[in-house]
Design a protein around this motif. Structure first.
Motif, PDB file in Angstrom:
ATOM      1  N   THR A  92       5.921  -6.601   3.969  1.00 29.50           N
ATOM      2  CA  THR A  92       6.014  -5.195   3.507  1.00 29.50           C
ATOM      3  C   THR A  92       4.964  -5.307   2.164  1.00 29.50           C
ATOM      4  N   LEU A  93       4.581  -3.897   1.662  1.00 29.85           N
ATOM      5  CA  LEU A  93       3.791  -4.211   0.401  1.00 29.85           C
ATOM      6  C   LEU A  93       4.783  -4.563  -0.669  1.00 29.85           C
TER       7      LEU A  93
ATOM      8  N   ALA B  34      -1.789   3.531  -0.883  1.00 30.34           N
ATOM      9  CA  ALA B  34      -2.647   2.982  -0.024  1.00 30.34           C
ATOM     10  C   ALA B  34      -3.613   4.022   0.314  1.00 30.34           C
TER      11      ALA B  34
ATOM     12  N   VAL C 184       3.011   5.265  -0.911  1.00 30.56           N
ATOM     13  CA  VAL C 184       3.818   4.589   0.212  1.00 30.56           C
ATOM     14  C   VAL C 184       4.967   4.123  -0.492  1.00 30.56           C
TER      15      VAL C 184
ATOM     16  N   SER D 203       8.409  -0.608   1.410  1.00 29.45           N
ATOM     17  CA  SER D 203       8.736  -1.090   2.673  1.00 29.45           C
ATOM     18  C   SER D 203       7.365  -0.973   3.682  1.00 29.45           C
ATOM     19  N   HIS D 204       6.325  -0.206   2.918  1.00 28.80           N
ATOM     20  CA  HIS D 204       4.946  -0.049   3.635  1.00 28.80           C
ATOM     21  C   HIS D 204       4.403  -1.158   4.156  1.00 28.80           C
TER      22      HIS D 204
ATOM     23  N   PRO E 147       0.954  -3.208   5.011  1.00 25.60           N
ATOM     24  CA  PRO E 147      -0.266  -2.829   4.753  1.00 25.60           C
ATOM     25  C   PRO E 147      -0.945  -3.176   5.928  1.00 25.60           C
ATOM     26  N   THR E 148      -2.018  -2.223   6.301  1.00 24.67           N
ATOM     27  CA  THR E 148      -2.989  -2.501   7.722  1.00 24.67           C
ATOM     28  C   THR E 148      -4.261  -3.003   7.176  1.00 24.67           C
TER      29      THR E 148
ATOM     30  N   GLU F 207      -7.055  -1.411   4.366  1.00 24.01           N
ATOM     31  CA  GLU F 207      -6.421  -0.382   3.294  1.00 24.01           C
ATOM     32  C   GLU F 207      -6.878  -0.997   1.693  1.00 24.01           C
TER      33      GLU F 207
END
Length: 251
Positions: free
Chosen positions: A36-37, A56, A61, A64-65, A67-68, A71
């Motif tokens: 998670t972030l 992001a 966000v 719990s985001h 990252p892809t 980003e």
């Protein structure tokens, strides 16, 4: 880690926590694609207690985001004043912040303090059990998941520490109402009831007293009055609150 690469930029206030090479602005970070972030931010040294909004590619966000690739992450500082939901605002300070604890108590702020090093797990558990905001300069302590809430104390200087806490949390001030030794409320006391706990010079010089209902420490307007009054006056002037004057002072 060997996964998606992101760009991350920490607010200037947070850059003291991150490695030197990341303090100049946006930098590349390779993630594992599943963390998670919040985990990424903490792995780079920033306690989540100090992180505010997370963006992001410009959109807010949650921690719990995940990252892809590609980003751009912005980590903002906590907005001030910071509101703590739930329980009445109370603090817990670690063994290194005893003077700050006494200053907060002088202003009537509920500030529990551990005078012995009971260890990070015990402090975090106490914070959770009593729903107190943990104040510390120990970054590792502020990373502990079981904390109810926490805040890093940024300065080494007590006067700056006090302003930092008051400006961040804006607690209600009620000067001269709390025992600076044990944190319990004070009550008015007459000279006869506390006389056996006073030295002769104090009994003959002062007439107005207060005492702690818990540890029974006696207070009066003594030699340190001017210095304590200056601390109270400055805090009340800048952060608000009643300037009560019952006559008795921590001595």
């Amino acid at each position: 880690m060997n996964g998606p690469e992101i760009e991350i930029d920490f607010a200037p206030e947070l850059r003291l926590f991150v490695p030197t090479k990341r303090r100049q602005g946006r930098s590349a970070v390779v993630t594992d694609g599943v963390s998670t972030l919040g985990h990424v931010v903490e792995s780079l040294g920033v306690p989540l207690t100090e992180a505010g909004r997370l963006l992001a590619d410009g959109r807010e966000v949650p921690v719990s985001h995940v990252p892809t690739a590609g980003e751009t992450i912005e980590v903002r500082a906590v907005e001030r004043p910071q509101k703590v939901p739930g329980a009445p605002l109370r603090f817990l300070l670690d063994v290194h912040l005893g003077t700050l604890a006494r200053r907060l108590r002088l202003l009537g702020v509920d500030a529990a303090y551990e005078s012995e090093d009971i260890g990070d797990p015990a402090l975090a558990a106490l914070s959770a059990r009593e729903q107190r905001v943990m104040l510390s300069r120990d970054r590792g302590l502020l990373h502990r998941r079981e904390l109810w809430a926490g805040a890093y104390v940024y300065s080494h200087r007590t006067d700056e520490q006090l302003r930092d806490v008051l400006s961040r949390f804006t607690p209600a001030l009620a000067p001269w109402t709390r025992c600076t030794a044990c944190n319990a409320p004070l009550r008015d006391a007459d000279k006869e009831s506390v006389g056996d706990r006073l030295q002769h010079g104090t009994r003959s010089t002062y007439d107005v007293f207060a005492e702690c209902g818990s540890c029974e420490r006696v207070y009066w307007r003594g030699a340190h009055h001017a210095a304590l009054e200056a601390i109270v006056d400055e805090a009340v002037r800048e952060f608000g609150g009643p300037k009560t004057d019952p006559g008795a002072r921590p001595e």
